[in-house]
Design a protein around this motif. Structure first.
Motif, PDB file in Angstrom:
ATOM      1  N   ARG A  51       0.787  -1.222   0.000  1.00 42.77           N
ATOM      2  CA  ARG A  51       0.000   0.000   0.000  1.00 42.77           C
ATOM      3  C   ARG A  51       0.823   1.278   0.000  1.00 42.77           C
ATOM      4  O   ARG A  51       0.320   2.343  -0.374  1.00 42.77           O
ATOM      5  N   PHE A  52       2.090   1.181   0.437  1.00 38.75           N
ATOM      6  CA  PHE A  52       2.897   2.382   0.568  1.00 38.75           C
ATOM      7  C   PHE A  52       4.161   2.278  -0.290  1.00 38.75           C
ATOM      8  O   PHE A  52       4.997   1.396  -0.078  1.00 38.75           O
ATOM      9  N   PRO A  53       4.304   3.177  -1.260  1.00 37.08           N
ATOM     10  CA  PRO A  53       5.481   3.141  -2.145  1.00 37.08           C
ATOM     11  C   PRO A  53       6.784   3.305  -1.350  1.00 37.08           C
ATOM     12  O   PRO A  53       6.843   4.039  -0.356  1.00 37.08           O
ATOM     13  N   GLY A  54       7.794   2.594  -1.804  1.00 39.29           N
ATOM     14  CA  GLY A  54       9.106   2.702  -1.172  1.00 39.29           C
ATOM     15  C   GLY A  54       9.280   1.830   0.047  1.00 39.29           C
ATOM     16  O   GLY A  54      10.328   1.876   0.695  1.00 39.29           O
ATOM     17  N   VAL A  55       8.259   1.018   0.370  1.00 40.08           N
ATOM     18  CA  VAL A  55       8.339   0.150   1.549  1.00 40.08           C
ATOM     19  C   VAL A  55       8.472  -1.301   1.099  1.00 40.08           C
ATOM     20  O   VAL A  55       7.670  -1.788   0.305  1.00 40.08           O
ATOM     21  N   TRP A  56       9.483  -1.969   1.623  1.00 38.88           N
ATOM     22  CA  TRP A  56       9.680  -3.395   1.414  1.00 38.88           C
ATOM     23  C   TRP A  56       9.377  -4.136   2.715  1.00 38.88           C
ATOM     24  O   TRP A  56       9.126  -3.504   3.744  1.00 38.88           O
ATOM     25  N   ALA A  57       9.441  -5.461   2.710  1.00 41.16           N
ATOM     26  CA  ALA A  57       9.097  -6.227   3.900  1.00 41.16           C
ATOM     27  C   ALA A  57       9.983  -7.460   4.031  1.00 41.16           C
ATOM     28  O   ALA A  57      10.600  -7.914   3.057  1.00 41.16           O
ATOM     29  N   THR A  58      10.019  -7.989   5.253  1.00 40.78           N
ATOM     30  CA  THR A  58      10.615  -9.304   5.508  1.00 40.78           C
ATOM     31  C   THR A  58       9.589 -10.133   6.271  1.00 40.78           C
ATOM     32  O   THR A  58       8.629  -9.597   6.834  1.00 40.78           O
ATOM     33  N   VAL A  59       9.796 -11.449   6.319  1.00 42.91           N
ATOM     34  CA  VAL A  59       8.907 -12.336   7.067  1.00 42.91           C
ATOM     35  C   VAL A  59       9.751 -13.253   7.946  1.00 42.91           C
ATOM     36  O   VAL A  59      10.804 -13.746   7.534  1.00 42.91           O
ATOM     37  N   GLY A  60       9.258 -13.473   9.175  1.00 42.53           N
ATOM     38  CA  GLY A  60       9.978 -14.346  10.083  1.00 42.53           C
ATOM     39  C   GLY A  60       9.473 -14.199  11.499  1.00 42.53           C
ATOM     40  O   GLY A  60       8.506 -13.480  11.767  1.00 42.53           O
ATOM     41  N   VAL A  61      10.176 -14.877  12.429  1.00 35.87           N
ATOM     42  CA  VAL A  61       9.787 -14.879  13.832  1.00 35.87           C
ATOM     43  C   VAL A  61      10.966 -14.422  14.682  1.00 35.87           C
ATOM     44  O   VAL A  61      12.038 -15.032  14.668  1.00 35.87           O
ATOM     45  N   HIS A  62      10.754 -13.355  15.416  1.00 33.58           N
ATOM     46  CA  HIS A  62      11.757 -12.803  16.322  1.00 33.58           C
ATOM     47  C   HIS A  62      12.076 -13.820  17.415  1.00 33.58           C
ATOM     48  O   HIS A  62      11.188 -14.539  17.879  1.00 33.58           O
ATOM     49  N   PRO A  63      13.327 -13.907  17.855  1.00 37.23           N
ATOM     50  CA  PRO A  63      13.667 -14.897  18.889  1.00 37.23           C
ATOM     51  C   PRO A  63      12.887 -14.720  20.191  1.00 37.23           C
ATOM     52  O   PRO A  63      12.676 -15.701  20.915  1.00 37.23           O
ATOM     53  N   GLN A  64      12.442 -13.513  20.493  1.00 33.01           N
ATOM     54  CA  GLN A  64      11.632 -13.323  21.693  1.00 33.01           C
ATOM     55  C   GLN A  64      10.237 -13.918  21.534  1.00 33.01           C
ATOM     56  O   GLN A  64       9.537 -14.146  22.520  1.00 33.01           O
ATOM     57  N   ASN A  65       9.821 -14.171  20.299  1.00 36.95           N
ATOM     58  CA  ASN A  65       8.455 -14.638  20.039  1.00 36.95           C
ATOM     59  C   ASN A  65       8.358 -16.117  19.681  1.00 36.95           C
ATOM     60  O   ASN A  65       7.249 -16.623  19.482  1.00 36.95           O
ATOM     61  N   VAL A  66       9.491 -16.806  19.577  1.00 36.51           N
ATOM     62  CA  VAL A  66       9.441 -18.178  19.058  1.00 36.51           C
ATOM     63  C   VAL A  66       8.758 -19.147  20.006  1.00 36.51           C
ATOM     64  O   VAL A  66       8.356 -20.241  19.593  1.00 36.51           O
ATOM     65  N   GLY A  67       8.590 -18.783  21.267  1.00 39.59           N
ATOM     66  CA  GLY A  67       7.928 -19.656  22.213  1.00 39.59           C
ATOM     67  C   GLY A  67       6.427 -19.480  22.272  1.00 39.59           C
ATOM     68  O   GLY A  67       5.736 -20.207  23.000  1.00 39.59           O
ATOM     69  N   GLU A  68       5.888 -18.540  21.508  1.00 44.60           N
ATOM     70  CA  GLU A  68       4.460 -18.230  21.581  1.00 44.60           C
ATOM     71  C   GLU A  68       3.592 -19.241  20.837  1.00 44.60           C
ATOM     72  O   GLU A  68       2.426 -19.432  21.175  1.00 44.60           O
ATOM     73  N   SER A  69       4.127 -19.857  19.820  1.00 45.18           N
ATOM     74  CA  SER A  69       3.381 -20.820  19.007  1.00 45.18           C
ATOM     75  C   SER A  69       4.389 -21.778  18.389  1.00 45.18           C
ATOM     76  O   SER A  69       5.602 -21.523  18.433  1.00 45.18           O
ATOM     77  N   PRO A  70       3.922 -22.885  17.817  1.00 44.93           N
ATOM     78  CA  PRO A  70       4.875 -23.823  17.218  1.00 44.93           C
ATOM     79  C   PRO A  70       5.772 -23.146  16.182  1.00 44.93           C
ATOM     80  O   PRO A  70       5.321 -22.277  15.424  1.00 44.93           O
ATOM     81  N   LEU A  71       7.019 -23.554  16.158  1.00 45.17           N
ATOM     82  CA  LEU A  71       7.948 -22.978  15.188  1.00 45.17           C
ATOM     83  C   LEU A  71       7.460 -23.244  13.769  1.00 45.17           C
ATOM     84  O   LEU A  71       7.001 -24.339  13.459  1.00 45.17           O
ATOM     85  N   PRO A  72       7.553 -22.251  12.888  1.00 46.09           N
ATOM     86  CA  PRO A  72       7.175 -22.503  11.494  1.00 46.09           C
ATOM     87  C   PRO A  72       8.164 -23.452  10.837  1.00 46.09           C
ATOM     88  O   PRO A  72       9.360 -23.438  11.139  1.00 46.09           O
ATOM     89  N   GLU A  73       7.648 -24.283   9.964  1.00 46.90           N
ATOM     90  CA  GLU A  73       8.529 -25.124   9.168  1.00 46.90           C
ATOM     91  C   GLU A  73       9.254 -24.253   8.148  1.00 46.90           C
ATOM     92  O   GLU A  73       8.780 -23.172   7.779  1.00 46.90           O
ATOM     93  N   VAL A  74      10.384 -24.742   7.668  1.00 47.78           N
ATOM     94  CA  VAL A  74      11.142 -23.999   6.665  1.00 47.78           C
ATOM     95  C   VAL A  74      10.269 -23.691   5.461  1.00 47.78           C
ATOM     96  O   VAL A  74      10.274 -22.575   4.927  1.00 47.78           O
ATOM     97  N   ALA A  75       9.484 -24.670   5.041  1.00 46.38           N
ATOM     98  CA  ALA A  75       8.630 -24.485   3.866  1.00 46.38           C
ATOM     99  C   ALA A  75       7.621 -23.362   4.067  1.00 46.38           C
ATOM    100  O   ALA A  75       7.272 -22.650   3.116  1.00 46.38           O
ATOM    101  N   GLU A  76       7.140 -23.187   5.295  1.00 43.98           N
ATOM    102  CA  GLU A  76       6.183 -22.113   5.576  1.00 43.98           C
ATOM    103  C   GLU A  76       6.843 -20.747   5.433  1.00 43.98           C
ATOM    104  O   GLU A  76       6.257 -19.815   4.879  1.00 43.98           O
ATOM    105  N   ILE A  77       8.058 -20.623   5.923  1.00 43.18           N
ATOM    106  CA  ILE A  77       8.782 -19.359   5.790  1.00 43.18           C
ATOM    107  C   ILE A  77       9.078 -19.078   4.320  1.00 43.18           C
ATOM    108  O   ILE A  77       8.905 -17.954   3.837  1.00 43.18           O
TER     109      ILE A  77
END
Length: 256
Positions: A51-77
């Motif tokens: 929605r906003f020009p000039g903005v890119w993104a990344t996807v992943g799970v911060h190490p502080q958050n990895v205990g909140e839900s099951p770890l994503p599989e590599v394929a999901e990332i």
């Protein structure tokens, strides 16, 4: 033009983001990367980048958050990273300062993100806090299965990890911490980093640089960090802006 290589725009609402982007443009900051910290948030950062020009993104799970839900599989990332505006994996890594998740879980999450970075060819954004030895060990061990690109973001680690990262082909990104009066050790390390391996970031809304320390950070403030970095490398601000933008495009090649 400057690029803020690491910020968290999903902390702001759309009206705030429009104002932030306007102030960034006035400050000469033309692009930025909004960073993923949970897989459940991936749709949000992708939407912001659409929605906003000039903005890119990344996807992943911060190490502080990895205990909140099951770890994503590599394929999901890997699948989440297929979006055209997603230019990196993470942030991922290890945080032994807060220790909000078991260290073994953090380490496994880190390895999965590395493998996703290797599969996609996208750079890994590495969070490292009070975990230099394990960060270095895991990066080195995983390289035995094939090369991958990465950046140590918001650098606050020791010289040894910085030098090891450079030796492995990695990059080092400096935040507003570089401007803090008590950050002389970080400035000394930044001064000694190869010019072709340095980036700048805000990590906004955190870690606003001097003269805005203690206030909410935003991408326009990255110029203050770049100014300090320029002085450390005996460069003018325009040359440092050009240099760090070139480095950004080399590392985040999908954003070229």
């Amino acid at each position: 033009m400057l690029v803020d290589s690491h910020c968290h725009l999903d902390y702001f609402n759309d009206e705030e983001i429009r104002d932030i982007l306007g102030r960034a443009a006035e400050a000469g900051v033309g692009e930025m990367v909004t960073i993923g910290v949970r897989m459940s948030q991936a749709a949000d950062v992708k939407s912001i980048s659409e929605r906003f020009p000039g903005v890119w993104a990344t996807v992943g799970v911060h190490p502080q958050n990895v205990g909140e839900s099951p770890l994503p599989e590599v394929a999901e990332i890997v699948a989440a990273a297929g979006h055209p505006r997603v230019v990196g994996i993470g942030e991922s890594g290890l945080d032994y300062f807060y220790d909000k998740a078991p260290r073994a879980v953090q380490q496994e999450g880190f390895r999965r993100h590395i493998r996703a970075a290797r599969q996609t060819g996208l750079p890994l954004v590495v969070h490292a806090r009070d975990a230099d030895q394990d960060i270095g060990d895991i990066l080195r061990e995983e390289r035995a299965d094939g090369a991958f690109s990465f950046v140590l973001h918001c650098f606050s680690s020791g010289r040894g990890l910085a030098e090891e990262a450079i030796a492995m082909g990695g990059y080092v990104s400096f935040s507003g911490m570089l401007t803090f009066p008590k950050s002389q050790e970080i400035r000394d390390i930044a001064r000694d980093m190869p010019k072709d391996r340095i980036l700048v970031e805000t990590d906004s809304p955190y870690l606003a640089p001097v003269p805005f320390r203690g206030k909410r950070n935003e991408p326009s403030y990255v110029r203050h960090t770049a100014r300090v970095l320029a002085g450390l490398h005996d460069m003018d601000e325009e040359a440092m802006a050009a240099l760090t933008t070139t480095n950004f495009r080399r590392l985040f090649s999908k954003a070229a």
